[in-house]
Design a protein around this motif. Structure first.
Motif, PDB file in Angstrom:
ATOM      1  N   ALA A  56       0.708  -1.031   0.090  1.00  0.00           N
ATOM      2  CA  ALA A  56       0.086   0.005  -0.107  1.00  0.00           C
ATOM      3  C   ALA A  56       0.910   1.188  -0.069  1.00  0.00           C
ATOM      4  CB  ALA A  56      -1.072   0.040   1.220  1.00  0.00           C
ATOM      5  N   ALA A  57       2.090   1.077   0.486  1.00  0.00           N
ATOM      6  CA  ALA A  57       2.878   2.491   0.408  1.00  0.00           C
ATOM      7  C   ALA A  57       3.306   2.797  -0.633  1.00  0.00           C
ATOM      8  CB  ALA A  57       4.220   2.100   1.314  1.00  0.00           C
ATOM      9  N   ILE A  60       0.344   5.345  -1.779  1.00  0.00           N
ATOM     10  CA  ILE A  60      -0.308   6.333  -1.137  1.00  0.00           C
ATOM     11  C   ILE A  60       0.646   7.406  -1.052  1.00  0.00           C
ATOM     12  CG2 ILE A  60      -1.016   7.002   1.172  1.00  0.00           C
ATOM     13  CD1 ILE A  60      -1.951   4.353   1.686  1.00  0.00           C
ATOM     14  N   TRP A  66       0.210   7.139   5.393  1.00  0.00           N
ATOM     15  CA  TRP A  66       0.617   5.562   5.177  1.00  0.00           C
ATOM     16  C   TRP A  66       0.973   4.862   6.376  1.00  0.00           C
ATOM     17  CZ3 TRP A  66       5.242   3.204   5.816  1.00  0.00           C
ATOM     18  CH2 TRP A  66       5.191   1.801   5.675  1.00  0.00           C
ATOM     19  N   ALA A  70      -0.411   2.264   8.756  1.00  0.00           N
ATOM     20  CA  ALA A  70       0.263   0.996   8.573  1.00  0.00           C
ATOM     21  C   ALA A  70       0.774   0.294  10.079  1.00  0.00           C
ATOM     22  CB  ALA A  70       1.251   1.077   7.558  1.00  0.00           C
ATOM     23  N   LEU A  85      -6.226   1.320   4.621  1.00  0.00           N
ATOM     24  CA  LEU A  85      -5.400   1.021   3.785  1.00  0.00           C
ATOM     25  C   LEU A  85      -6.086   0.291   2.544  1.00  0.00           C
ATOM     26  CD1 LEU A  85      -2.178   0.125   5.807  1.00  0.00           C
ATOM     27  CD2 LEU A  85      -2.779   2.196   4.832  1.00  0.00           C
TER      28      LEU A  85
END
Length: 259
Positions: A56-57, A60, A66, A70, A85
Motif C-alpha cells: 500500500a505504501a 499512497i 501511510w 500501517a 489502507l
C-alpha cells in the motif's frame, strides 16, 4: 512432536496447515516444508496485514498518512487502520501488487470485498510471500524494513507464543484470529520470520480452523467481538498448543535445531 502426531487426532471437520521456507544467497540449499489436513485453503484472518501495508505504501503519496495507518495495522492488528489502507488503495490493487512482487496470487473475497480477512490462502503461499518481504528488507527496501521491524514489536499477548515456538525472541511475528458468525470454527494463524544473516531467512507459517460448536461458547464469543473485547484467550485455549507445535516442527524440518 511429528506432524502425524500433531494432526492425527484432529476432528474431521478441522483444518490445519503448516509451511516453511529457508533460503538465501550464501546459505545452505533452499528448503521448503508444507503439510495440511482438511481444507486446502483457509480464510486468512489478519495474517496478511503486514503484506497489505508493504504494497500500500507505493499507492499512497502521503508517507505520513501511510505510516499512521500501517504501523498500528501491523503492531496491534488494528482493523480500522487496515481498512483505511485496504479500501483507499483498493482490494484488487493491493492483491495485484502483491502478485507482482511475490508471485503469489490471491483474490478478493466473494461477497463483500471490504472484508480483508476473508481472503483465502494456503500456508505455503503465505510463507513464500513473507520470504520475499524479508529478503526485500534485507537488501535495502526501506518500507519492507519498516514493516518487518513493526512485526518484531507485536506484543506477546498477540503472538500465541510464536517466538518461543520458533526459538527466536527477535522473530518478526504476525498472527490472525477470528471466528465469523457464518462459521462453526475459530481460525487462529501465525507467521514468524527469522533472519539468519545477510539475505538468509527462515519463514514459518501455521494455520488452524478448529471446531467451536458449543452454542453458549459461540454466543459469548460473538458478544465479546461485538463489544470490542479481547478474544485471544479463546483462541489460545482452543488452538494455541497445536499452533506452536506446528511451528516448532516446521522449524525442525527446515533444518534448525529443535529447542
Amino acid at each position: 512432536m511429528s506432524f502425524n502426531e500433531l494432526l492425527d487426532d484432529l476432528d474431521q471437520s478441522a483444518g490445519a496447515q503448516a509451511a516453511g521456507i529457508r533460503r538465501g544467497y550464501g546459505g545452505p540449499p533452499a528448503r521448503t516444508v508444507e503439510v495440511s489436513s482438511g481444507l486446502t485453503r483457509l480464510r486468512c484472518a489478519s495474517l496478511l496485514k503486514p503484506l497489505y501495508a508493504w504494497v500500500a505504501a507505493g499507492r499512497i503519496a502521503d508517507a505520513e498518512r501511510w505510516r499512521r495507518h500501517a504501523e498500528p495495522a501491523v503492531v496491534v492488528s488494528s482493523n480500522a487502520d487496515t481498512l483505511a489502507l485496504w479500501l483507499s488503495v483498493g482490494p484488487r490493487v493491493i492483491l495485484d501488487d502483491l502478485y507482482e512482487r511475490t508471485g503469489v496470487r490471491w483474490r478478493p473475497p466473494n461477497g463483500d470485498p471490504s472484508r480483508f480477512g476473508s481472503v483465502e490462502v494456503a500456508a505455503g503461499e503465505v510463507a513464500a510471500a513473507y520470504a520475499v518481504l524479508a529478503q526485500a528488507a534485507a537488501t535495502g527496501d526501506p518500507v519492507a524494513a519498516a514493516v518487518l521491524g513493526w512485526m518484531t514489536e507485536v506484543p506477546e499477548s498477540q503472538t500465541f507464543g510464536a517466538r518461543q515456538a520458533v526459538g527466536s525472541a527477535d522473530a518478526a511475528v504476525k498472527c490472525g484470529w477470528y471466528g465469523g458468525p457464518d462459521e462453526t470454527c475459530l481460525r487462529t494463524h501465525a507467521v514468524a520470520v527469522v533472519p539468519q544473516g545477510g539475505t538468509r531467512v527462515s519463514v514459518v507459517v501455521a494455520m488452524t480452523a478448529l471446531p467451536y460448536t458449543d452454542p453458549y461458547e459461540r454466543e459469548v464469543y460473538r458478544e465479546r467481538v461485538n463489544t470490542g473485547m479481547s478474544v485471544e484467550d479463546r483462541h489460545e485455549k482452543l488452538a494455541g498448543e497445536l499452533l506452536r507445535g506446528l511451528m516448532t516442527r516446521t522449524m525442525t524440518e527446515l533444518g534448525h535445531t529443535e529447542r
